[in-house]
Write a protein that holds these residues in place. Structure first.
Motif, mmCIF file in Angstrom:
data_model
loop_
_atom_site.group_PDB
_atom_site.id
_atom_site.type_symbol
_atom_site.label_atom_id
_atom_site.label_comp_id
_atom_site.label_asym_id
_atom_site.label_seq_id
_atom_site.Cartn_x
_atom_site.Cartn_y
_atom_site.Cartn_z
ATOM 1 N N GLU A 1 36.935 -61.972 28.785
ATOM 2 C CA GLU A 1 36.873 -60.518 28.998
ATOM 3 C C GLU A 1 36.941 -59.725 27.705
ATOM 4 O OE1 GLU A 1 39.539 -59.800 32.847
ATOM 5 O OE2 GLU A 1 40.202 -61.460 31.584
ATOM 6 N N MET A 2 37.486 -60.345 26.672
ATOM 7 C CA MET A 2 37.643 -59.629 25.402
ATOM 8 C C MET A 2 37.325 -60.571 24.252
ATOM 9 S SD MET A 2 41.099 -57.786 23.980
ATOM 10 C CE MET A 2 41.441 -58.517 22.375
ATOM 11 N N GLY A 3 36.527 -60.097 23.302
ATOM 12 C CA GLY A 3 36.107 -60.934 22.191
ATOM 13 C C GLY A 3 36.926 -60.677 20.936
ATOM 14 N N PRO A 4 36.398 -61.139 19.800
ATOM 15 C CA PRO A 4 37.111 -60.990 18.522
ATOM 16 C C PRO A 4 36.885 -59.605 17.914
ATOM 17 C CG PRO A 4 35.027 -62.092 18.196
ATOM 18 C CD PRO A 4 35.132 -61.854 19.666
ATOM 19 N N LEU A 5 37.528 -59.374 16.789
ATOM 20 C CA LEU A 5 37.249 -58.171 16.000
ATOM 21 C C LEU A 5 36.068 -58.453 15.072
ATOM 22 C CD1 LEU A 5 40.954 -57.187 15.550
ATOM 23 C CD2 LEU A 5 39.226 -55.860 16.741
ATOM 24 N N ILE A 6 35.573 -57.403 14.450
ATOM 25 C CA ILE A 6 34.264 -57.507 13.788
ATOM 26 C C ILE A 6 34.301 -58.319 12.487
ATOM 27 C CG2 ILE A 6 34.550 -55.212 12.676
ATOM 28 C CD1 ILE A 6 31.205 -56.618 13.974
ATOM 29 N N THR A 7 35.357 -58.165 11.684
ATOM 30 C CA THR A 7 35.437 -58.893 10.405
ATOM 31 C C THR A 7 36.879 -59.366 10.189
ATOM 32 O OG1 THR A 7 35.978 -56.868 9.179
ATOM 33 C CG2 THR A 7 33.645 -57.499 9.243
ATOM 34 N N ASP B 1 26.230 -60.466 4.148
ATOM 35 C CA ASP B 1 26.395 -61.540 5.136
ATOM 36 C C ASP B 1 26.463 -60.956 6.537
ATOM 37 O OD1 ASP B 1 26.573 -63.421 3.130
ATOM 38 O OD2 ASP B 1 28.776 -63.374 3.059
ATOM 39 N N ILE B 2 25.915 -61.703 7.491
ATOM 40 C CA ILE B 2 26.121 -61.374 8.905
ATOM 41 C C ILE B 2 26.986 -62.498 9.477
ATOM 42 C CG2 ILE B 2 25.030 -60.903 11.117
ATOM 43 C CD1 ILE B 2 22.380 -60.491 9.560
ATOM 44 N N PHE B 3 28.127 -62.121 10.046
ATOM 45 C CA PHE B 3 29.040 -63.113 10.612
ATOM 46 C C PHE B 3 28.831 -63.255 12.110
ATOM 47 C CE2 PHE B 3 31.424 -61.813 6.829
ATOM 48 C CZ PHE B 3 31.846 -63.047 6.355
ATOM 49 N N ASN B 4 29.184 -64.423 12.616
ATOM 50 C CA ASN B 4 29.481 -64.539 14.037
ATOM 51 C C ASN B 4 31.004 -64.400 14.138
ATOM 52 O OD1 ASN B 4 30.233 -65.323 16.584
ATOM 53 N ND2 ASN B 4 28.699 -66.934 16.743
ATOM 54 N N PRO B 5 31.496 -63.267 14.628
ATOM 55 C CA PRO B 5 32.945 -63.023 14.584
ATOM 56 C C PRO B 5 33.748 -63.991 15.453
ATOM 57 C CG PRO B 5 31.725 -61.006 15.099
ATOM 58 C CD PRO B 5 30.760 -62.136 15.219
ATOM 59 N N ALA B 6 33.087 -64.645 16.403
ATOM 60 C CA ALA B 6 33.817 -65.572 17.272
ATOM 61 C C ALA B 6 34.028 -66.934 16.621
ATOM 62 C CB ALA B 6 33.071 -65.738 18.593
ATOM 63 N N THR B 7 33.220 -67.239 15.604
ATOM 64 C CA THR B 7 33.364 -68.542 14.945
ATOM 65 C C THR B 7 33.745 -68.398 13.477
ATOM 66 O OG1 THR B 7 31.045 -68.579 14.262
ATOM 67 C CG2 THR B 7 31.560 -69.520 16.438
ATOM 68 N N GLY B 8 33.586 -67.193 12.947
ATOM 69 C CA GLY B 8 33.865 -66.967 11.538
ATOM 70 C C GLY B 8 32.735 -67.425 10.623
ATOM 71 N N GLU B 9 31.655 -67.949 11.216
ATOM 72 C CA GLU B 9 30.557 -68.471 10.383
ATOM 73 C C GLU B 9 29.628 -67.362 9.916
ATOM 74 O OE1 GLU B 9 30.242 -72.698 12.793
ATOM 75 O OE2 GLU B 9 28.890 -71.045 13.235
ATOM 76 N N VAL B 10 29.069 -67.566 8.719
ATOM 77 C CA VAL B 10 27.996 -66.684 8.273
ATOM 78 C C VAL B 10 26.724 -67.139 8.977
ATOM 79 C CG1 VAL B 10 26.618 -65.916 6.312
ATOM 80 C CG2 VAL B 10 29.080 -66.250 6.048
ATOM 81 N N ALA B 11 26.148 -66.226 9.781
ATOM 82 C CA ALA B 11 25.008 -66.602 10.604
ATOM 83 C C ALA B 11 23.680 -66.162 9.993
ATOM 84 C CB ALA B 11 25.161 -65.985 11.992
ATOM 85 N N GLY B 12 23.741 -65.335 8.972
ATOM 86 C CA GLY B 12 22.503 -64.866 8.360
ATOM 87 C C GLY B 12 22.804 -63.874 7.254
ATOM 88 N N HIS B 13 21.728 -63.339 6.715
ATOM 89 C CA HIS B 13 21.864 -62.335 5.659
ATOM 90 C C HIS B 13 21.003 -61.130 6.011
ATOM 91 C CE1 HIS B 13 24.005 -65.203 3.267
ATOM 92 N NE2 HIS B 13 22.996 -66.068 3.352
ATOM 93 N N VAL B 14 21.455 -59.984 5.576
ATOM 94 C CA VAL B 14 20.681 -58.769 5.819
ATOM 95 C C VAL B 14 20.383 -58.108 4.477
ATOM 96 C CG1 VAL B 14 22.833 -57.479 6.313
ATOM 97 C CG2 VAL B 14 20.615 -56.556 7.048
ATOM 98 N N ASP B 15 19.124 -57.700 4.316
ATOM 99 C CA ASP B 15 18.739 -57.009 3.085
ATOM 100 C C ASP B 15 19.437 -55.656 3.007
ATOM 101 O OD1 ASP B 15 17.107 -59.064 2.388
ATOM 102 O OD2 ASP B 15 15.238 -58.108 3.037
ATOM 103 N N PHE B 16 19.841 -55.268 1.815
ATOM 104 C CA PHE B 16 20.426 -53.942 1.592
ATOM 105 C C PHE B 16 19.408 -53.098 0.825
ATOM 106 C CE2 PHE B 16 25.368 -54.406 1.776
ATOM 107 C CZ PHE B 16 25.265 -54.927 3.054
ATOM 108 N N ALA B 17 19.019 -51.988 1.418
ATOM 109 C CA ALA B 17 18.001 -51.143 0.785
ATOM 110 C C ALA B 17 18.570 -50.392 -0.410
ATOM 111 C CB ALA B 17 17.463 -50.146 1.805
ATOM 112 N N GLY B 18 17.765 -50.282 -1.424
ATOM 113 C CA GLY B 18 18.025 -49.362 -2.518
ATOM 114 C C GLY B 18 17.134 -48.143 -2.308
#
Ligand code: NAD
Length: 497
Positions: free
Chosen positions: A319-325, A22-39
């Motif tokens: 001036e300061m945003g959220p944390l990453i997860t 999952d890719i989050f938008n840390p400011a809203t907590g929403e899942v904004a997309g998905h990222v493929d994980f390489a094998g």
């Protein structure tokens, strides 16, 4: 829902990966997309594409290479705002901070534009009679770059432009937490005329990284991330015969001497402690107040913290945003309880700070601990969040001893009006990057960036002259032309005459 795919051979990879994140938008907590994980299969495809492109790119003239770099530089400068928005959406840092990250990345690209000068070797005419000796610097081949979440554009661009300028081909594995910047960068390289396959991106986690570390075609690995992973990268890549530089975590101190301008020092501590929510490897996390200024300095820092506007990075004035997860936010918040339990004084509790953003965002406001002791976890651990600790030191020497005893050695700053003390500090301190009245001493692109001790495993720092050395091998040529006086057959060891 948006899907971020690998970039292999000059285009998005159209195959399917078995895993995704999952890719989050840390400011809203929403899942904004998905990222493929390489094998391993996707990693191998990227390395194959890079290997296939290497021969042609290695042969490209310096003029051609610098031309592509200049083109990339223009695109990056033109799309700074667009890229900053991508960073803010996935990382959470405020837009002005994201733009600053890209500006610093641009400096490295500009340094790499000078590749014809950077790759000039030495030439000694007539080193021996009729014999000339010269050196040439050649690329390594396929190099891997593995980057952290906190600078999704700048850290990859500490390495990629120099690796490419030197004639290598690249496989980048960016952080899976904010992967889109790397794809925007890949598109710019393509538009700038970089041949397909010279720059590739695989997304994912440890599975992708470990395949890169073991892949026989990969000649070198540049890594930036936390210290435990940096050590793993260094050990594994070196065991597989690769050149490796692995930049790790940090615990950066800011020593404030009694003669310092305390207004300047307080501004600097707040800026460097809470910029990017403390998620910077060069963030100040420990202020060392040398007696007797502690109380004054803490009061000045606390009053500035109250004014900070914390909220969504796209909102003007924040001036300061959220944390990453959420996991990271909870981990950082846990240090507030740990610090209190250990006996530190919680002077400003970030949980009470007003937030200009959605309740579901991963927020923690700026936090200040005073009277922190070196054995407390808020001091020993890299918290990587908006938590600033003040340690009181009885003397200059006690402050230096504290910094030098710390296992990390990334950045350090001293605030003083005494030039002699500053000069002594820069000589005595065991840290790779030193600021004198500068809280975040990230070197300009024509120097190199790197910490000491557990902040860097390997010999070469990032970018600048060390970057060029890291991505090239030196060849020394000894040459004689049309000289009849070569002396005929002689089995003695060649001597210079
Ligand atoms: P991280 O170590 O968790 O991840 C860094 C990269 O390694 C990512 O691409 C990730 O996917 C990969 N990775 C994670 N765990 C792995 C494992 N077990 N095996 C193989 N690969 C793995 O770091 P992060 O949380 O993304 O970034 C924050 C850290 O990076 C902090 O410690 C910070 O100090 C450090 N950092 C250091 C510098 C520097 O220049 N020294 C610069 C920026 C960030």
């Amino acid at each position: 829902m948006r899907r971020v795919a690998h970039w292999i051979g000059g285009k998005p990879w159209d195959g399917a990966s078995e895993r995704a994140g999952d890719i989050f938008n840390p400011a809203t907590g929403e899942v904004a997309g998905h990222v493929d994980f390489a094998g391993p299969a996707e990693v191998d495809a990227a390395v194959d594409a890079a290997a296939a492109a290497f021969a042609g790119w290695r042969a490209a003239s310096l003029a051609k290479r610098s031309n592509v770099l200049f083109g990339f530089r223009e695109l990056l400068a033109a799309r700074k705002t667009e890229l900053a928005e991508i960073l803010t959406a996935e990382h959470g840092k405020v837009l002005s901070d994201a733009a600053g990250e890209i500006q610093r990345a641009l400096e490295v690209v500009e340094y790499a534009c000078g590749v014809p000068t950077l790759l000039k070797g030495g030439y000694s005419e007539n080193a021996s009679t009729g014999v000339d000796v010269y050196s040439i610097q050649q690329p390594l081949g396929v190099v891997a770059i593995i980057s952290p979440f906190n600078f999704p554009a700048m850290v990859p661009l500490w390495f990629v432009p120099i690796a490419i300028a030197c004639g290598n081909s690249v496989v980048l594995k960016p952080s899976e937490k904010d992967p889109s910047a790397s794809i925007a960068i890949a598109e710019m390289w393509a538009e700038a005329g970089l041949p397909d396959g010279v720059f590739n991106v695989v997304h994912g986690d440890k599975v992708a990284v470990d395949r890169l570390l073991e892949h026989p075609t990969v000649k070198a690995v540049s890594f930036v991330g936390s210290t435990p992973v940096a050590r793993h990268i260094y050990d594994t890549a070196a065991r597989h015969g690769k050149r490796v530089q692995a930049l790790g975590g940090a615990k950066n101190h800011m020593v404030v001497l009694p003669d310092a301008d305390l207004e300047l020092a307080a501004d600097a501590a707040v800026s460097a402690g809470f910029g990017s929510a403390g998620e910077r490897c060069m963030a100040i996390s420990a202020v060392v107040a040398v007696d007797p200024i502690g109380d004054d300095l803490v009061a000045k820092i606390a009053s500035r913290m109250a004014e900070l506007r914390v909220g969504e990075g796209t909102r003007p004035g924040c001036e300061m945003g959220p944390l990453i997860t959420p996991q990271h936010r909870d981990k950082v918040t846990g240090y507030l309880d740990a610090g209190v339990a250990d006996g530190a004084e919680l002077t400003v509790d970030g949980r009470k700070h007003p937030i200009d953003g959605a309740a579901e965002g991963f927020w923690l406001g700026p936090t200040l601990f005073d009277h922190v002791a070196p054995d407390m976890s808020v001091y020993t651990d890299e918290i990587f969040g908006p938590v600033l600790s003040v340690v009181r030191a009885p003397s200059y020497q006690a402050a230096v001893d504290l910094v030098n005893a710390n296992p990390y050695g990334n950045g350090v700053a001293i605030f003083t009006d005494d030039g002699g003390a500053a000069r002594r500090f820069q000589n005595e301190i065991e840290v790779g990057m030193v600021g004198v009245n500068v809280p975040i001493p990230v070197p300009v692109a024509y120097y190199s960036f790197g910490g000491w001790k557990q902040s860097l495993f390997g010999d070469a720092h990032a970018y600048g002259p060390d970057g060029v050395r890291f991505y090239t091998r030196t060849k020394a040529v000894t040459s004689r032309w049309l000289d009849p006086s070569h002396g005929g057959v002689t089995l003695g060891f060649p001597q210079n005459v």
